[in-house]
Motif scaffolding. Sequence first.
Motif, PDB file in Angstrom:
ATOM      1  N   LEU A  87       0.810  -1.227   0.000  1.00 26.78           N
ATOM      2  CA  LEU A  87       0.000   0.000   0.000  1.00 26.78           C
ATOM      3  C   LEU A  87       0.840   1.271   0.000  1.00 26.78           C
ATOM      4  O   LEU A  87       0.281   2.369   0.054  1.00 26.78           O
ATOM      5  N   GLY A 129      -8.099  -0.325   2.491  1.00 25.54           N
ATOM      6  CA  GLY A 129      -6.784  -0.782   2.065  1.00 25.54           C
ATOM      7  C   GLY A 129      -6.494  -2.203   2.504  1.00 25.54           C
ATOM      8  O   GLY A 129      -6.070  -3.048   1.705  1.00 25.54           O
ATOM      9  N   LYS A 161      -3.154   0.397  -6.901  1.00 25.20           N
ATOM     10  CA  LYS A 161      -2.636  -0.418  -5.804  1.00 25.20           C
ATOM     11  C   LYS A 161      -3.045  -1.885  -5.918  1.00 25.20           C
ATOM     12  O   LYS A 161      -2.706  -2.691  -5.056  1.00 25.20           O
ATOM     13  N   LEU A 214      -6.015  -3.487  -5.668  1.00 24.79           N
ATOM     14  CA  LEU A 214      -6.955  -4.027  -4.694  1.00 24.79           C
ATOM     15  C   LEU A 214      -7.917  -4.995  -5.368  1.00 24.79           C
ATOM     16  O   LEU A 214      -8.119  -4.951  -6.584  1.00 24.79           O
ATOM     17  N   GLN A 234     -13.947  -3.786  -6.196  1.00 24.47           N
ATOM     18  CA  GLN A 234     -14.695  -3.086  -5.157  1.00 24.47           C
ATOM     19  C   GLN A 234     -15.945  -3.846  -4.733  1.00 24.47           C
ATOM     20  O   GLN A 234     -16.260  -3.930  -3.552  1.00 24.47           O
ATOM     21  N   THR A 245      -9.495   6.158  -3.991  1.00 26.22           N
ATOM     22  CA  THR A 245      -8.198   6.783  -3.714  1.00 26.22           C
ATOM     23  C   THR A 245      -7.033   5.806  -3.842  1.00 26.22           C
ATOM     24  O   THR A 245      -5.883   6.219  -3.751  1.00 26.22           O
ATOM     25  N   PHE A 246      -7.325   4.508  -4.036  1.00 30.64           N
ATOM     26  CA  PHE A 246      -6.277   3.489  -4.112  1.00 30.64           C
ATOM     27  C   PHE A 246      -5.927   3.122  -5.556  1.00 30.64           C
ATOM     28  O   PHE A 246      -5.486   2.008  -5.819  1.00 30.64           O
ATOM     29  N   TYR A 298     -12.299   3.736  -1.751  1.00 29.51           N
ATOM     30  CA  TYR A 298     -11.751   2.790  -2.730  1.00 29.51           C
ATOM     31  C   TYR A 298     -11.114   3.529  -3.907  1.00 29.51           C
ATOM     32  O   TYR A 298     -10.057   3.135  -4.412  1.00 29.51           O
ATOM     33  N   GLU A 309      -9.756   4.597   5.222  1.00 29.03           N
ATOM     34  CA  GLU A 309      -8.575   4.290   4.419  1.00 29.03           C
ATOM     35  C   GLU A 309      -7.938   2.984   4.889  1.00 29.03           C
ATOM     36  O   GLU A 309      -7.555   2.139   4.074  1.00 29.03           O
ATOM     37  N   ARG A 365      -4.167   9.739   0.481  1.00 33.21           N
ATOM     38  CA  ARG A 365      -5.471   9.073   0.386  1.00 33.21           C
ATOM     39  C   ARG A 365      -6.417   9.569   1.480  1.00 33.21           C
ATOM     40  O   ARG A 365      -7.601   9.835   1.222  1.00 33.21           O
ATOM     41  N   GLU A 406       2.038   8.433   0.909  1.00 29.85           N
ATOM     42  CA  GLU A 406       0.949   8.056   0.006  1.00 29.85           C
ATOM     43  C   GLU A 406      -0.345   7.838   0.776  1.00 29.85           C
ATOM     44  O   GLU A 406      -1.438   8.200   0.319  1.00 29.85           O
ATOM     45  N   ARG A 407      -0.212   7.243   1.949  1.00 28.23           N
ATOM     46  CA  ARG A 407      -1.396   7.014   2.774  1.00 28.23           C
ATOM     47  C   ARG A 407      -2.037   8.347   3.161  1.00 28.23           C
ATOM     48  O   ARG A 407      -3.269   8.486   3.120  1.00 28.23           O
TER      49      ARG A 407
END
Length: 711
Positions: A375, A482, A533, A535, A538, A529-530, A527, A478, A384, A380-381
């Motif tokens: 992540l 994440g 990455k 993931l 959704q 904002t990632f 979601y 977040e 987000r 970066e976190r």
Amino acid sequence: MTNKNLLVELFVEELPPKALKKLGDAFAGVLADQLKAQGLAAADAVVTPFASPRRLAAHVTAVAARAADKAVSQKLMPVSVGLDASGAPTPALLKRLAGLGADASAVAGLKRAPDGKAEALFFDSVQAGVDLAAGLQKALDEAIAKLPIPKVMSYQLETDCELPGWTSVNFVRPAHGLVALHGADVVPVKALGLKAGNATHGHRFEAAVDPVPLADADAYAATLAKDGAVIASFAERKAEIARQLAAAAAKVGGGCKPIDDDALLDEVTALVERPNVLTCQFETEFLDVPQECLILTMKANQKYFPLLDAAGKLTNQFLVVSNIRPDDASAVIGGNERVVRPRLADAKFFFDQDRKKTLESRVEGLGKVVYHNKLGTQGERVERVRAIARAIGQQLGGDVLAKSADTAARLAKTDLLTDMVGEFPELQGIMGGYYARHDGLSEDIAFAIEDHYKPRFAGDELPRTQTGVVVALADKLETLVGMFGIGNLPTGEKDPFALRRHALGVGRIIVDRDLPLELGKLISIAYETFAGKGLVPQKDMQGLLEVLCQERLVRLLESEGNNAGEIGAVLAVQGMPHWAVLRTRLEAVRAFAALPEAPALAAANKRIGNILKKSEGEGAEVNPALFVETAEKDLYAAMQATVPAANAKFDAGDYTASLQALAALRTPVDAFFDGVMVNADDPALKANRLGLLKSLHEAMNRVADLSRLAA
């Protein structure tokens, strides 16, 4: 049969303090349960646990020297296997009887009884009761084996035999003594390479005699206190420490009180055998450091009890729980004051050094700190969290709130790079608030930085400001999205990222702050904002995450005394805009459930739901001209008179009045089901009646799914 009280003690080296209470309760509990299971102690026998830094013990009342004999009926085998066609015993039956100590003469006394579809042979016998020595040995072995030991040690003991040598023993700490007294009699049991006796050891320095002989099981606690200078009971020792703390604080005066920390009190109780509370102090110059820092270092590193004044502010005095009672305590007091001074000096140094750099200057450094290998970095976190906070802030308060939330979110994690938080991670957020004020930022931003981790645990306070609420929500969302997105879901045993706590925090903030926010939309915002990455999709992640949040919320509402069925009824409503209305709707459902009409209407609602499920796709607009039966005309008329008023109350947010208005429908609803055939042969008639039920179902289930209240 002789019944006497029993005392069993394991004397060991210093036990781990944070586990002591649990170890003591487990030792006494398992030991007593095993004695009861073997018939040596009655089901209502009183069990008293003892636990001090160097002992685990249990006192059990009315323990028998030998358990009573009991009749036992043992299934042998099916009749068809045990007896041949002539009724003579088969070799298989004779072999089984021999294993039980019986011979062919016992065949005539065997009983026949049904066993499933076949008939079986049963052998009745009397099982001799176990004697105390054997029974206690088994109970002691079991109690030791089931201790919730944090970490086992291995040590060597000299072998108890003619040949010299050593044997390895595994236990939480090396054991040096075993006591087992049935009344005044020693029970010959062994454990951890030790033989039971009738003497123990007291305080290392202040015992009147060593070893300390015990006259009988009932003399244990009193003898240890008198001759051993030890309060053996954990509960009594804890109460004595609390009493001394309160007395010492009262002596200081000014409304001072020791800090309220039950976990610290438990730990200190596990560290001392003969508590003696002393009052110490430190230089007032250290009070310039935030009190959270000073309190934490005194509690965590020194196990001291800071003193707070009547306003809750830290004073320069603190309480120490010593394990000795010298005539002149000045050396003990002076020693503790010398020990704490470097700790406080370190805290002051960290605080002074940290304030030389602004929080803003630390933002760039977050990009060099790894948050999670899948992540990215903390930098970066933060980006987000900022994006989520801006979106929530815009929804709740427009541009002004979005801007303040963005500022707070940008700075919220910067205190992770400070020396103070590096030394005391528990102060993250709290120190950020102090440093924000030092940098000249507003109280709103400082509070938001300080509060964005809240609620940290069940029952914790919520963020104090709207900006703090927004940033706290963004931070938790977040983390949840994440971690769920990369597959780090909590399990029954593990939740290393505290996702359940984060989920509960989201629910509490929305419900307690009456926020008009929909969970599904919040998850979607997070979601997005990632991007990049990797993931999970959704739709796959969102369902699992919504279930977790709802489960946590249900637990919260249940802990407040709400009925599970009523909670389920409210949450089952389709299209409920947000959770902020949950408590209001629960109050309405609770008031409705108390009405005499409620059971019948709930049952009818369930019946209607089942009918509509079976007739899915059928039903039309209601046409009064098609009504044939009086009951359906009366129900329609009652709905025309009742539903508009109920809907008006619903739209006004008066859910209680809305549901209570519908109570008037009970009689016409009952009459409808008594006198009307819904599945009529005429398709138009059937569709019209289904349409009537559909409109009734919709009207009744706006506040909650009332069918969930049906028995």
